[in-house]
Design a protein around this motif. Structure first.
Motif, PDB file in Angstrom:
ATOM      1  N   ILE A 149     -62.122  -3.522   9.156  1.00  0.00           N
ATOM      2  CA  ILE A 149     -61.587  -2.183   8.863  1.00  0.00           C
ATOM      3  C   ILE A 149     -60.331  -2.371   8.023  1.00  0.00           C
ATOM      4  O   ILE A 149     -59.263  -2.698   8.546  1.00  0.00           O
ATOM      5  CB  ILE A 149     -61.266  -1.419  10.155  1.00  0.00           C
ATOM      6  N   ALA A 150     -60.452  -2.173   6.724  1.00  0.00           N
ATOM      7  CA  ALA A 150     -59.346  -2.489   5.812  1.00  0.00           C
ATOM      8  C   ALA A 150     -58.251  -1.435   5.816  1.00  0.00           C
ATOM      9  O   ALA A 150     -57.100  -1.732   5.498  1.00  0.00           O
ATOM     10  CB  ALA A 150     -59.879  -2.668   4.388  1.00  0.00           C
ATOM     11  N   THR A 162     -56.595 -10.399   8.936  1.00  0.00           N
ATOM     12  CA  THR A 162     -57.337 -10.968   7.810  1.00  0.00           C
ATOM     13  C   THR A 162     -58.642 -10.206   7.682  1.00  0.00           C
ATOM     14  O   THR A 162     -59.395 -10.068   8.655  1.00  0.00           O
ATOM     15  CB  THR A 162     -57.627 -12.465   8.044  1.00  0.00           C
ATOM     16  N   PHE A 163     -58.921  -9.703   6.498  1.00  0.00           N
ATOM     17  CA  PHE A 163     -60.127  -8.906   6.284  1.00  0.00           C
ATOM     18  C   PHE A 163     -61.362  -9.806   6.239  1.00  0.00           C
ATOM     19  O   PHE A 163     -61.336 -10.895   5.669  1.00  0.00           O
ATOM     20  CB  PHE A 163     -60.016  -8.115   4.982  1.00  0.00           C
ATOM     21  N   SER A 164     -62.460  -9.348   6.840  1.00  0.00           N
ATOM     22  CA  SER A 164     -63.709 -10.098   6.894  1.00  0.00           C
ATOM     23  C   SER A 164     -64.688  -9.582   5.838  1.00  0.00           C
ATOM     24  O   SER A 164     -65.048  -8.407   5.826  1.00  0.00           O
ATOM     25  CB  SER A 164     -64.332  -9.976   8.291  1.00  0.00           C
ATOM     26  N   TYR A 165     -65.124 -10.472   4.964  1.00  0.00           N
ATOM     27  CA  TYR A 165     -65.921 -10.117   3.782  1.00  0.00           C
ATOM     28  C   TYR A 165     -67.418 -10.107   4.067  1.00  0.00           C
ATOM     29  O   TYR A 165     -67.916 -10.849   4.913  1.00  0.00           O
ATOM     30  CB  TYR A 165     -65.628 -11.139   2.681  1.00  0.00           C
ATOM     31  N   ASN A 185     -55.353 -11.029   2.924  1.00  0.00           N
ATOM     32  CA  ASN A 185     -56.180 -12.224   2.825  1.00  0.00           C
ATOM     33  C   ASN A 185     -57.585 -11.877   3.288  1.00  0.00           C
ATOM     34  O   ASN A 185     -57.769 -11.022   4.170  1.00  0.00           O
ATOM     35  CB  ASN A 185     -55.613 -13.358   3.661  1.00  0.00           C
ATOM     36  N   ILE A 186     -58.582 -12.557   2.717  1.00  0.00           N
ATOM     37  CA  ILE A 186     -59.962 -12.206   2.988  1.00  0.00           C
ATOM     38  C   ILE A 186     -60.727 -13.432   3.474  1.00  0.00           C
ATOM     39  O   ILE A 186     -60.734 -14.472   2.817  1.00  0.00           O
ATOM     40  CB  ILE A 186     -60.632 -11.622   1.728  1.00  0.00           C
ATOM     41  N   ALA A 187     -61.348 -13.307   4.635  1.00  0.00           N
ATOM     42  CA  ALA A 187     -62.153 -14.383   5.194  1.00  0.00           C
ATOM     43  C   ALA A 187     -63.585 -14.250   4.693  1.00  0.00           C
ATOM     44  O   ALA A 187     -64.192 -13.182   4.786  1.00  0.00           O
ATOM     45  CB  ALA A 187     -62.125 -14.335   6.718  1.00  0.00           C
ATOM     46  N   VAL A 188     -64.127 -15.341   4.161  1.00  0.00           N
ATOM     47  CA  VAL A 188     -65.491 -15.363   3.648  1.00  0.00           C
ATOM     48  C   VAL A 188     -66.260 -16.474   4.349  1.00  0.00           C
ATOM     49  O   VAL A 188     -65.797 -17.617   4.399  1.00  0.00           O
ATOM     50  CB  VAL A 188     -65.520 -15.590   2.120  1.00  0.00           C
ATOM     51  N   VAL A 189     -67.421 -16.137   4.907  1.00  0.00           N
ATOM     52  CA  VAL A 189     -68.259 -17.137   5.570  1.00  0.00           C
ATOM     53  C   VAL A 189     -69.221 -17.712   4.538  1.00  0.00           C
ATOM     54  O   VAL A 189     -70.080 -17.007   4.000  1.00  0.00           O
ATOM     55  CB  VAL A 189     -69.042 -16.518   6.736  1.00  0.00           C
TER      56      VAL A 189
END
Length: 251
Positions: A149-150, A162-165, A185-189
């Motif tokens: 939820i940004a 940290t935002f989840s992408y 900051n954006i977390a990318v899996v």
């Protein structure tokens, strides 16, 4: 300071030293306690409201590691039902557990850090106990979480998000744009843990699996994580196949 492997904390709602990822930060002077709830549609309530839109509900870390064990899932369900049915009582217990955790850390001369949303995405900044949020009650704790939820508001200084992408849904990309515009900051899996790209979305990529302490990350970066548990099978767009047109990040 004690060897990081000796830290072990457990209370009714939060625990530390039992999570393979969070213990990696112990040698930095912080000790993390984390709370795991059942994230998706329990008793008709969704504690991770963007999960279906981002298509991460099937590959959620709820299924990874110890989370696969039936007794662990029963414990998480118990806590989740408590939160839903008796939020006031739940928050009173959380206050007690956090007080106990602060005392635990003070005795060991380590700094307390807490993740309230281990597998949920609750807006804790909107919940008050005795007219204050949990963050106001515990300014000595560094709280941090991942969130999908940004546009969350009124985030206090001691709560790092940290935002989840995800690329699973064009609707969710609106949240990504908000996160980028806010400088989150954006977390990318990523699919391949050994070949993180050097850049993604025009931002430098760091290895987010070296430590869980997201509040220590440099600003304006991509936090590269690798798929775990059921996420390894994900084909929705939540897990990103490592872009071949990017240089590989240095360790």
């Amino acid at each position: 300071m004690e060897n990081k492997e000796t830290y072990n904390f457990k209370s009714n709602l939060i625990a530390g030293g039992q999570d393979a990822k969070t213990v990696k930060g112990n040698d930095s002077g912080y000790f993390t306690a984390i709370m795991y709830l059942k994230p998706f549609k329990t008793l008709g309530v969704n504690l991770c409201p963007m999960a279906e839109t981002a298509s991460c509900h099937k590959g959620c870390l709820y299924s990874a590691g110890r989370g696969k064990m039936s007794n662990v899932q029963k414990g998480r369900l118990r806590k989740t039902e408590w939160f839903i049915k008796d939020q006031s009582g739940f928050m009173r217990q959380l206050f007690k557990d956090l007080t106990k955790f602060v005392n635990f850390c003070n005795k060991r001369d380590i700094k307390p850090a807490v993740r309230l949303n281990g597998t949920s995405d609750i807006r804790w900044e909107n919940i008050k106990i005795a007219h204050q949020t949990i963050f106001e009650h515990f300014p000595m704790i560094q709280f941090y979480d991942y969130s999908k939820i940004a546009n969350r508001r009124n985030i206090p200084d001691n709560y790092n998000l940290t935002f989840s992408y995800s690329e699973a849904n064009p609707i969710y990309q609106r949240q990504t744009k908000i996160a980028l515009d806010k400088g989150m900051n954006i977390a990318v899996v990523f699919r391949d843990k050994d070949n993180l790209p050097k850049t993604f979305l025009g931002l430098p990529v760091i290895n987010g699996d070296k430590t869980d302490l997201r509040f220590l990350d440099p600003s304006q970066c991509i936090v590269g994580l690798y798929a775990k548990g059921e996420a390894k099978k994900d084909q929705s767009g939540f897990v990103i196949d490592n872009p071949v047109n990017y240089a590989i990040a240095a360790e």
